[in-house]
Design a protein around this motif. Structure first.
Motif: not given
Length: 326
Positions: A36-63
């Motif tokens: 709201r303050e500067d109209a910057g786009r909000i980005r969502f990142r993929r984080f792993c709840s186990a290792c608490e690290e950002e995960v690239p899309y190539a490493e995402v699977a279905k569970g």
């Protein structure tokens, strides 16, 4: 239009190569989430709840989570091995009358265009299907999901309408189905008169998405720096205590909006509101049948009865429109 699927219609021993196109589109006003303050786009990142690290899309699977809480991980190779026989084929199962298909089963619609080498067989099946008055029930796989579908002809082109499986339709399990509801013959007759007075051939071009148009005007007003004046939401109609009065007023309002309303109004004044009862003076209500209207004891549906309007059933003009810029 861009083709989203290539395959073939399998009709007995006949194969008709086709390309599939989305037949419909949603014309919504789309927004991005911004700061709201500067109209910057909000980005969502993929984080792993186990290792608490950002995960690239190539490493995402279905569970798939088991009842025990354990997770079975599936990757692309697991799905490739599944026996999806209709992956690139529209398999015709049978031909059925169109009125046997419950509209609740229908999903997305797609156009089918023949490949240049299959124009002849395409036209043959199209014309034969159109003359039969039936639709083809088929199976097709889209986005790794097999679906039932209905194949019909619209304006000289095959339209494929995906369908839900029967077990995907929830049963209508409501208390209303178990309760006994008494419907008075007078109320039923008046409701039928209202339906008849509003009957017309369906023409979708008569209707517009007024909310989207109003929203677009709000955006244009913001761009132009104009003030946007809001009239607030329309008042919500409450329950109607006198259902007969609401139905009667609704019939009169519907007749007054139709072409030749003055003639119809004169006729209804002579023959009664519903047009079915003779010899009743205009405005006499139901007194000729129940003898209660004159004493103020009108036949209503009780406190729980619900009508279309809390003030006599007539809809105020302009109701439901969004705010317009000043």
């Amino acid at each position: 239009m861009r083709s989203i699927w290539n395959g073939a219609v399998s009709f007995g021993l006949v194969t008709i190569p086709v390309r599939m196109y989305a037949a419909t589109e949603q014309r919504n006003v789309t927004f991005n989430l911004v700061h709201r303050e500067d109209a910057g786009r909000i980005r969502f990142r993929r984080f792993c709840s186990a290792c608490e690290e950002e995960v690239p899309y190539a490493e995402v699977a279905k569970g798939y989570e088991l009842p025990t809480g354990d997770v079975v991980v599936l990757d692309g190779d697991d799905f490739e091995g599944l026996p999806l026989s209709t992956a690139h084929r529209i398999e015709v199962l049978q031909f059925s009358p169109a009125d046997q298909i419950d509209p609740i089963l229908l999903g997305r619609s797609y156009y089918l265009e023949p490949e240049p080498s299959a124009v002849g067989p395409y036209a043959l099946l199209r014309d034969a299907l159109e003359r039969s008055g039936r639709v083809a029930i088929v199976k097709v796989a889209l986005r790794q999901r097999e679906s039932l579908a209905a194949l019909r002809v619209r304006e000289g082109v095959f339209v494929l309408e995906t369908m839900l499986w029967p077990d995907e339709v929830r049963p209508a399990d409501f208390a209303l189905l178990e309760e006994g509801v008494d419907v008075r013959p007078q109320e039923l007759g008046m409701a039928e008169s209202l339906i008849e007075s509003m009957a017309a051939d369906f023409d979708p071009s008569r209707y517009r998405d007024t909310y989207r148009e109003a929203l677009q005007e709000v955006i244009e007003a913001k761009v132009a720096g104009r003030e946007v004046v809001s009239t607030g939401p329309p008042p919500e109609p409450g329950p109607t205590a006198d259902l007969m009065a609401a139905l009667r007023a609704s019939v009169e309002a519907a007749k007054s909006r139709r072409p030749g309303a003055s003639e119809e109004t004169g006729a209804s004044a002579e023959g009664g509101v519903s047009g079915r009862r003779e010899g009743r003076p205009a405005g006499s209500g139901e007194s000729g049948e129940s003898g209660e209207s004159g004493s103020g004891k009108r036949s209503g549906g009780g406190p729980g009865a619900t009508g279309k309007s809390g003030s006599g059933g007539e809809k105020a003009p302009g109701r439901g429109k969004a705010s317009r810029p000043a």
